[in-house]
Design a protein around this motif. Sequence first.
Motif, PDB file in Angstrom:
ATOM      1  N   VAL A  16       0.824  -1.195   0.000  1.00  0.00           N
ATOM      2  CA  VAL A  16       0.000   0.000   0.000  1.00  0.00           C
ATOM      3  C   VAL A  16       0.866   1.256   0.000  1.00  0.00           C
ATOM      4  O   VAL A  16       0.582   2.227  -0.702  1.00  0.00           O
ATOM      5  CB  VAL A  16      -0.967   0.009   1.216  1.00  0.00           C
ATOM      6  CG1 VAL A  16      -1.613   1.370   1.379  1.00  0.00           C
ATOM      7  CG2 VAL A  16      -2.034  -1.059   1.043  1.00  0.00           C
ATOM      8  N   LYS A  20       0.163   3.255  -3.384  1.00  0.00           N
ATOM      9  CA  LYS A  20      -1.018   3.712  -2.663  1.00  0.00           C
ATOM     10  C   LYS A  20      -2.145   4.130  -3.589  1.00  0.00           C
ATOM     11  O   LYS A  20      -3.314   3.851  -3.338  1.00  0.00           O
ATOM     12  CB  LYS A  20      -0.633   4.875  -1.742  1.00  0.00           C
ATOM     13  CG  LYS A  20      -1.785   5.387  -0.892  1.00  0.00           C
ATOM     14  CD  LYS A  20      -1.309   6.497   0.019  1.00  0.00           C
ATOM     15  CE  LYS A  20      -2.469   7.025   0.864  1.00  0.00           C
ATOM     16  NZ  LYS A  20      -2.034   8.116   1.757  1.00  0.00           N
ATOM     17  N   THR A  21      -1.821   4.797  -4.672  1.00  0.00           N
ATOM     18  CA  THR A  21      -2.865   5.369  -5.523  1.00  0.00           C
ATOM     19  C   THR A  21      -3.678   4.329  -6.271  1.00  0.00           C
ATOM     20  O   THR A  21      -4.814   4.581  -6.634  1.00  0.00           O
ATOM     21  CB  THR A  21      -2.244   6.335  -6.547  1.00  0.00           C
ATOM     22  OG1 THR A  21      -1.271   5.623  -7.333  1.00  0.00           O
ATOM     23  CG2 THR A  21      -1.592   7.506  -5.849  1.00  0.00           C
ATOM     24  N   ALA A  24      -4.273   0.530  -2.869  1.00  0.00           N
ATOM     25  CA  ALA A  24      -5.047   0.776  -1.653  1.00  0.00           C
ATOM     26  C   ALA A  24      -6.551   0.911  -1.910  1.00  0.00           C
ATOM     27  O   ALA A  24      -7.350   0.298  -1.196  1.00  0.00           O
ATOM     28  CB  ALA A  24      -4.508   2.004  -0.924  1.00  0.00           C
ATOM     29  N   PRO A  25      -6.986   1.687  -2.900  1.00  0.00           N
ATOM     30  CA  PRO A  25      -8.432   1.792  -3.157  1.00  0.00           C
ATOM     31  C   PRO A  25      -9.068   0.449  -3.506  1.00  0.00           C
ATOM     32  O   PRO A  25     -10.205   0.179  -3.104  1.00  0.00           O
ATOM     33  CB  PRO A  25      -8.511   2.760  -4.342  1.00  0.00           C
ATOM     34  CG  PRO A  25      -7.276   3.576  -4.240  1.00  0.00           C
ATOM     35  CD  PRO A  25      -6.231   2.627  -3.753  1.00  0.00           C
ATOM     36  N   VAL A  28      -9.585  -1.429  -0.339  1.00  0.00           N
ATOM     37  CA  VAL A  28     -10.741  -0.873   0.375  1.00  0.00           C
ATOM     38  C   VAL A  28     -12.035  -1.426  -0.200  1.00  0.00           C
ATOM     39  O   VAL A  28     -12.943  -1.832   0.540  1.00  0.00           O
ATOM     40  CB  VAL A  28     -10.726   0.667   0.316  1.00  0.00           C
ATOM     41  CG1 VAL A  28     -12.031   1.239   0.860  1.00  0.00           C
ATOM     42  CG2 VAL A  28      -9.555   1.217   1.118  1.00  0.00           C
ATOM     43  N   GLU A 152     -15.075   8.002   3.244  1.00  0.00           N
ATOM     44  CA  GLU A 152     -14.060   8.369   2.244  1.00  0.00           C
ATOM     45  C   GLU A 152     -12.687   7.807   2.621  1.00  0.00           C
ATOM     46  O   GLU A 152     -11.676   8.505   2.644  1.00  0.00           O
ATOM     47  CB  GLU A 152     -14.017   9.881   2.047  1.00  0.00           C
ATOM     48  CG  GLU A 152     -15.319  10.439   1.504  1.00  0.00           C
ATOM     49  CD  GLU A 152     -15.244  11.905   1.102  1.00  0.00           C
ATOM     50  OE1 GLU A 152     -14.206  12.542   1.364  1.00  0.00           O
ATOM     51  OE2 GLU A 152     -16.220  12.400   0.513  1.00  0.00           O
ATOM     52  N   SER A 154     -10.948   5.777   0.901  1.00  0.00           N
ATOM     53  CA  SER A 154     -10.076   5.873  -0.270  1.00  0.00           C
ATOM     54  C   SER A 154     -10.567   6.999  -1.186  1.00  0.00           C
ATOM     55  O   SER A 154     -11.712   7.454  -1.079  1.00  0.00           O
ATOM     56  CB  SER A 154     -10.057   4.555  -1.041  1.00  0.00           C
ATOM     57  OG  SER A 154     -11.269   4.371  -1.755  1.00  0.00           O
ATOM     58  N   ASP A 155      -9.699   7.421  -2.091  1.00  0.00           N
ATOM     59  CA  ASP A 155     -10.048   8.500  -3.017  1.00  0.00           C
ATOM     60  C   ASP A 155     -11.193   8.108  -3.944  1.00  0.00           C
ATOM     61  O   ASP A 155     -11.924   8.972  -4.433  1.00  0.00           O
ATOM     62  CB  ASP A 155      -8.826   8.896  -3.856  1.00  0.00           C
ATOM     63  CG  ASP A 155      -7.741   9.563  -3.023  1.00  0.00           C
ATOM     64  OD1 ASP A 155      -8.072  10.051  -1.923  1.00  0.00           O
ATOM     65  OD2 ASP A 155      -6.571   9.584  -3.471  1.00  0.00           O
ATOM     66  N   THR A 156     -11.346   6.815  -4.196  1.00  0.00           N
ATOM     67  CA  THR A 156     -12.406   6.361  -5.100  1.00  0.00           C
ATOM     68  C   THR A 156     -13.794   6.561  -4.502  1.00  0.00           C
ATOM     69  O   THR A 156     -14.795   6.495  -5.219  1.00  0.00           O
ATOM     70  CB  THR A 156     -12.214   4.873  -5.451  1.00  0.00           C
ATOM     71  OG1 THR A 156     -12.114   4.115  -4.232  1.00  0.00           O
ATOM     72  CG2 THR A 156     -10.959   4.672  -6.280  1.00  0.00           C
TER      73      THR A 156
END
Length: 290
Positions: A16, A20-21, A24-25, A28, A152, A154-156
Amino acid sequence: MKFTIDVLGIFLKVVVRINKTTFAPLVVSTLFILLTSLLAHCARRLVQKIIKEPFVRLLFEEAIAAAELCGCCFELIIVADNFGVATYAIFLFALTIWWSLNWGDATACPYTHIEDIIEGKGDIRKALLKTWAELGGGILVFKYVQMYWALEISDTHKDKAFEDCKADLQVPAIYGAVVEGIATCLCRLASKSLGDLNPRFATAIDSFIGTSLVVAAFDYSGGYFNPVLATSLKAGCEGHTMMEHALVYWIGATAGSILSVYLYKMPAIQKFVSTTTEVNGDSIWAGKED
């Protein structure tokens, strides 16, 4: 066991941190789907333990199955949007197998009850009650999904909890209804055939066929093949009216399901099925010798 868990935890932290970008999502989303499936599994076991009346128990199981289906598919939208249709298809394939193995008599799909009525296995009252249970589970689960998205993690998931949804219908409604109808018909024919032929890995084969048809219809109607699923995820979304939604995802899919009942009874198909079960073929067939 503890050592294994510690090693896995360290591995995930390293991966991760490095990626990470992208990674990680997806983790999640995967964890949310696993959590949803686990909660549904526990709820199903609780219902089976507490409720003794078979039909009432089945109504609860239908509601739980619909909630699990729709909850997971809400997250699959995130997966498809951010990681592509291929990743989405892998998740869907695995989930379809899981659902087939764990739902028991529940289907989370209204047109299967209509098929039962046509074939003399059910009645209208029970079909309506099952449909209402499925709709209840499918619609109420969004609050659970929304609560998770609002974190939120993750960014997704950013701004997804209260975002205005958009319809997946990319063609005129009548064409969308035809796509949903034909694909649903093919799915049901495949399921009925596999049920009678009983090959080895029937569940995986059925899942592969269904997933393939969903991917094929993805850019046209979205490939829902289930009125409750479509209503939970896309009813009222920008891009189609409620009448168009009903035409495509309720009338189209149900018409395809009903058509499959009559097509499957055709002498040519029945002859093929009966002949195939009698011939000793490859080793995919259950009970056959190599």
